[in-house]
Design an enzyme around this catalytic site. Sequence first.
Site, mmCIF file in Angstrom:
data_model
loop_
_atom_site.group_PDB
_atom_site.id
_atom_site.type_symbol
_atom_site.label_atom_id
_atom_site.label_comp_id
_atom_site.label_asym_id
_atom_site.label_seq_id
_atom_site.Cartn_x
_atom_site.Cartn_y
_atom_site.Cartn_z
ATOM 1 N N ASP A 94 -0.145 27.086 -15.125
ATOM 2 C CA ASP A 94 0.957 27.498 -15.995
ATOM 3 C C ASP A 94 1.788 28.654 -15.458
ATOM 4 O O ASP A 94 2.483 29.324 -16.208
ATOM 5 C CB ASP A 94 0.402 27.892 -17.369
ATOM 6 C CG ASP A 94 -0.638 29.018 -17.288
ATOM 7 O OD1 ASP A 94 -0.759 29.653 -16.221
ATOM 8 O OD2 ASP A 94 -1.326 29.253 -18.297
ATOM 9 N N GLU A 116 -4.877 20.587 -14.035
ATOM 10 C CA GLU A 116 -5.094 21.312 -15.289
ATOM 11 C C GLU A 116 -3.918 21.070 -16.241
ATOM 12 O O GLU A 116 -3.341 21.975 -16.817
ATOM 13 C CB GLU A 116 -5.296 22.811 -15.043
ATOM 14 C CG GLU A 116 -5.957 23.532 -16.209
ATOM 15 C CD GLU A 116 -6.026 25.039 -16.012
ATOM 16 O OE1 GLU A 116 -7.143 25.558 -15.914
ATOM 17 O OE2 GLU A 116 -4.963 25.693 -15.967
ATOM 18 N N GLU A 130 3.692 31.489 -20.006
ATOM 19 C CA GLU A 130 2.855 30.395 -19.521
ATOM 20 C C GLU A 130 2.945 29.124 -20.361
ATOM 21 O O GLU A 130 2.942 28.010 -19.823
ATOM 22 C CB GLU A 130 1.400 30.862 -19.426
ATOM 23 C CG GLU A 130 1.121 31.832 -18.297
ATOM 24 C CD GLU A 130 1.425 33.272 -18.654
ATOM 25 O OE1 GLU A 130 1.270 34.149 -17.783
ATOM 26 O OE2 GLU A 130 1.825 33.545 -19.811
ATOM 27 N N HIS A 207 -5.446 41.622 -19.133
ATOM 28 C CA HIS A 207 -4.199 41.762 -18.372
ATOM 29 C C HIS A 207 -3.002 41.039 -18.996
ATOM 30 O O HIS A 207 -1.886 41.162 -18.506
ATOM 31 C CB HIS A 207 -4.393 41.200 -16.957
ATOM 32 C CG HIS A 207 -4.494 39.699 -16.931
ATOM 33 N ND1 HIS A 207 -5.654 39.024 -17.228
ATOM 34 C CD2 HIS A 207 -3.565 38.745 -16.671
ATOM 35 C CE1 HIS A 207 -5.443 37.726 -17.147
ATOM 36 N NE2 HIS A 207 -4.185 37.521 -16.814
ATOM 37 N N ARG A 209 0.240 39.687 -20.633
ATOM 38 C CA ARG A 209 1.523 40.315 -20.941
ATOM 39 C C ARG A 209 1.726 40.472 -22.445
ATOM 40 O O ARG A 209 2.221 41.497 -22.914
ATOM 41 C CB ARG A 209 2.646 39.467 -20.336
ATOM 42 C CG ARG A 209 4.043 40.070 -20.433
ATOM 43 C CD ARG A 209 5.062 39.062 -19.941
ATOM 44 N NE ARG A 209 4.823 38.667 -18.576
ATOM 45 C CZ ARG A 209 5.427 39.210 -17.518
ATOM 46 N NH1 ARG A 209 6.299 40.177 -17.684
ATOM 47 N NH2 ARG A 209 5.175 38.782 -16.298
ATOM 48 N N HIS A 240 -6.593 45.561 -13.842
ATOM 49 C CA HIS A 240 -5.454 44.842 -13.260
ATOM 50 C C HIS A 240 -4.436 45.853 -12.734
ATOM 51 O O HIS A 240 -4.229 46.911 -13.338
ATOM 52 C CB HIS A 240 -4.823 43.956 -14.337
ATOM 53 C CG HIS A 240 -3.877 42.934 -13.803
ATOM 54 N ND1 HIS A 240 -2.565 43.224 -13.503
ATOM 55 C CD2 HIS A 240 -4.049 41.624 -13.517
ATOM 56 C CE1 HIS A 240 -1.969 42.125 -13.067
ATOM 57 N NE2 HIS A 240 -2.846 41.141 -13.063
#
Length: 368
Positions: A94, A116, A130, A207, A209, A240
């Site tokens: 993604d 996937e 994503e 991590h 967003r 991260h």
Amino acid sequence: MKIAIVFGTRPEAIKMAPIVKEVEKRGMQPLVIVTAQHREMLDQKLDVFKIKPDYDLDIMKHNQDLFHVTSAVLNDIKPVLQKENPDILLVQGDTTTTFAASLAAFYLKIPVGHVEAGLRTWNKTNPFPEEMNRQITTRLTDYHFAPTPWAKQNLLKEDVKEENIFVTGNTVIDALLMIVDPNYKFQESPLNRIDYAGKKVILLTSHRRENFGEPMGQVFSACRYIVENNPDVEMIYPVHPNPNVRQKANEILAGVQRIHLIEPLDYRPFVQLMNKSYLILTDSGGVQEEAPSLGKPVLVLRTTTERPEAIDAGTGKLVGTDYQTIVREAQKLISDTKAYNDMSTKTNPYGDGKAAERIVNILLDKVK
């Protein structure tokens, strides 16, 4: 057959590596294209799996945004695909690399295979970007490699033809089983000084967003409370590199006894750390898939997940980013042996480690 394989981030590299190796095993030479959407973390994975790219677009720049990544991938991959003219381009997951590379292949009339495929939250802003990357990639894809029957059903609901959908399992399990080593000894400090047998080690990864700011602050505050109130718990957090993550982690977690903030780990030691941990708190999709194969319960630090199979199977629990919920659910697994065993002994719904073999068999049979 010329099979082109493109990826640009750490998770993509991990999940595409078994396919690269399977193609090589069949006596073919895969055409490996990396965008380096994430430079350093990608390079670590290339080294682990001994993959040498045929083309490195090297697009990453400081403080890059989605406009830069999308346009750079689209423009820089065009001459490569024009020159090589592969029979199929494989993309994974993604990422913006996945979306932009699929669009480039579509423009050049090159078939796309999506590894996937079919994961969905149906919330276009969570995860961002994503979810929309996946949905748009589906419209551009010719061969959909769904990891589970649930993912296949999602594609069927979106009018993807059934003959173009193949349930294969997830290649992340292939990669995991290639790397895990029960006898592994850490070289890195402080990992080599922790008593994994005598302590309940919690591995944290965070991590996303959409969790930046207050949600991440809630997560870190809950983690701090859990450690401070359980003397037998140690927490390890590979932080991260994104400055939004690092600033909040240092503000809340730095200097707390038995919380270890470390640099991101290479894949090999990270897998071993998962294997030695007692419990995993994560917002990572890949970790949700991997941990059940190691018998590790997962608390998912997100309000939505495109991987509900783990939740349905009981190997993971969606806890969001609420302070009280995280503390309550983690404490239950720390103190209640039955609750812990109920999660840790469930079967992983994501596959048996033979996904790459199935994907390559399908390519050899179907792609003309």
